[in-house]
Scaffold this motif. Structure first.
Motif, PDB file in Angstrom:
ATOM      1  N   VAL A 157       0.803  -1.310   0.094  1.00 21.44           N
ATOM      2  CA  VAL A 157      -0.043  -0.015   0.054  1.00 21.44           C
ATOM      3  C   VAL A 157       0.892   1.179   0.147  1.00 21.44           C
ATOM      4  N   VAL A 158       1.911   1.269   0.792  1.00 24.81           N
ATOM      5  CA  VAL A 158       2.614   2.330   1.132  1.00 24.81           C
ATOM      6  C   VAL A 158       3.608   2.787  -0.403  1.00 24.81           C
ATOM      7  N   THR A 159       3.936   1.594  -0.829  1.00 34.33           N
ATOM      8  CA  THR A 159       4.810   1.729  -2.150  1.00 34.33           C
ATOM      9  C   THR A 159       3.962   2.468  -3.243  1.00 34.33           C
ATOM     10  N   SER A 160       2.889   1.726  -3.321  1.00 30.95           N
ATOM     11  CA  SER A 160       1.768   1.951  -4.398  1.00 30.95           C
ATOM     12  C   SER A 160       1.329   3.569  -4.358  1.00 30.95           C
ATOM     13  N   THR A 161       1.046   3.758  -3.165  1.00 28.15           N
ATOM     14  CA  THR A 161       0.785   5.311  -3.055  1.00 28.15           C
ATOM     15  C   THR A 161       1.839   6.236  -3.312  1.00 28.15           C
TER      16      THR A 161
END
Length: 450
Positions: A366-370
């Motif tokens: 989630v953090v990487t994609s955001t």
């Protein structure tokens, strides 16, 4: 042929690989069908990104859209979307349940006996029980919900019976499978104050989000809660707490918001809050404009969507049992207890290590994609985070952003939906199947924590 030659290894050695490949093939088939001109209203066909995004969203029972579902797709296209949602929901429940069976078979004898005792909802090795059970549960819940919605649409809204049956059935299948697709451009906003429409959808989505093992055990031992397995107790208690907490918070936080609940009658607001709290479990329906919610409501919904629903269910997220186990581990550590216990059962260390792995990997995704979307688009980070969490947790709630993203951003959200749907299932099964017993131990080392 040389008898001493090594046997060729099969291409798909792991059950989780079979599930992933099967879903990928289904996505390809669904995309191809949606690309046909007959699937789209008006001249020409859909673009590749539109078809791919919609196929992934339907099969992974998410509900995210980049086009207006009712206006963009023809009746044939809507049938394809509905079929993909049904196949996706059925496949998720059966594959997750069967992967649990396969994982149990790979355990040692003692572990298998404990698992059989604690997971009485599944007959280990009885594939037929799982398949028939999922079919019966799906057909029963969808049929009852479809009848209730069809009756209300026909009697209360004056729709012709064929139209009421089509919309009621579509909504029932979408609700039970937590797919989030609706035949109306504004989802459930036309029914925001109608309990005869909202409550059947909420109930069907909640049942679908519990998971087949829980549903099967409840059918067998509904009146004997003392005999329920640890999995069932954790799923039901955590689901109830999160649903209740989400309902109260969203209702109070949006009570005076003139763009959402504030525009409703006071007696309609609790129903709207319940639907939106239920939607975060993974159903993805909305009866108010999500883009107009307060920032605190977005953040609370991010958390609820990330947690998701029950294991082996049509819901997404890291699953309520994963969240509950991590919470119990934290409480046990605060209390200085030597072992982790819940409902008078000791939780093996390998189980909460698996839960921690699933949770941290999901946070990383989630953090990487955001971050990727923040750096490649000009949209606010809070909206991007909401869309990423909704995609990864296969919820489908949206602020309207996916349709405004470039093709690369839409493909990323589609990949998140696919990964979010199969990732926790396959990762959990892989961790269980890779259980090994080391014959030696290294000396302890204690790094400083905090």
């Amino acid at each position: 042929m040389d008898a001493a030659a090594p046997a060729r290894r099969p291409f798909l050695r792991h059950p989780a690989q079979v599930v992933a490949v099967a879903f990928a093939v289904a996505v390809a088939l669904g995309t191809a069908l949606l690309l046909l001109p007959v699937s789209r209203r008006g001249p020409g066909g859909a673009t590749l990104v539109e078809a791919l995004f919609t196929a992934v969203s339907a099969l992974c029972v998410t509900g995210h859209t980049v086009v207006d579902t009712r206006e963009h797709w023809s009746t044939g296209g809507l049938v394809v979307i509905l079929a993909l949602a049904q196949v996706g929901g059925f496949g998720i429940m059966t594959s997750a349940s069967l992967l649990g069976v396969f994982a149990s078979r790979r355990m040692g004898l003692r572990s298998r006996m404990v698992t059989a005792t604690e997971s009485r909802g599944l007959e280990l090795g009885d594939v037929r029980t799982v398949l028939l059970g999922v079919v019966r549960v799906s057909v029963l819940v969808e049929a009852v919900t479809a009848v209730a919605l069809t009756t209300r649409l026909h009697v209360g809204y004056g729709l012709a019976l064929p139209s009421a049956m089509w919309e009621g059935t579509f909504l029932a299948v979408s609700a039970f499978n937590n797919a989030g697709f609706a035949l109306r451009s504004d989802s459930m906003t036309d029914f925001v104050g109608d309990p005869w429409m909202c409550l059947p959808v909420i109930i069907a989505a909640t049942i679908g989000g519990l998971g087949f093992p829980v549903l099967l055990e409840l059918r067998r031992q509904f009146r004997l809660p003392k005999l329920w397995s640890l999995h069932t107790k954790l799923t039901l208690s955590t689901t109830g707490i999160l649903l209740g907490a989400g309902w109260v918070f969203l209702t109070l936080n949006e009570w005076s918001n003139p763009a959402t609940f504030g525009a409703l009658q006071w007696y309609e607001r609790p129903l709207a809050g319940l639907l939106q709290a239920s939607a975060t479990r993974s159903s993805g329906f909305n009866s108010v404009d999500i883009a107009s919610l307060n920032g605190g409501s977005w953040l609370a919904m991010d958390v609820l969507m990330f947690i998701g629903g029950g294991s082996a269910s049509t819901a997404g997220g890291i699953k309520v049992t994963t969240f509950a186990l991590l919470l119990v581990v934290v409480l046990a550590e605060f209390r200085g207890e030597p072992s982790v216990t819940v409902f008078s059962r000791k939780v093996p260390e390998r189980v909460y290590r698996q839960a921690l792995t699933v949770a941290l990997v999901s946070v990383g995704v989630v953090v990487t994609s955001t971050l990727v979307l923040v750096e490649t688009t000009d949209f606010p980070p809070d909206r991007l985070l909401f869309e990423v969490v909704s995609s990864f947790a296969t919820v489908g709630l949206s602020t309207g952003l996916p349709a405004q993203l470039p093709d690369g951003g839409q493909v990323l959200l589609a990949a998140l939906m696919f990964l979010g749907r199969l990732g926790p299932i396959t990762l959990g099964a892989a961790l269980a199947l890779r259980e090994r017993r080391r014959m030696y131990e290294f000396p302890e080392g204690r790094p400083i924590i905090g």
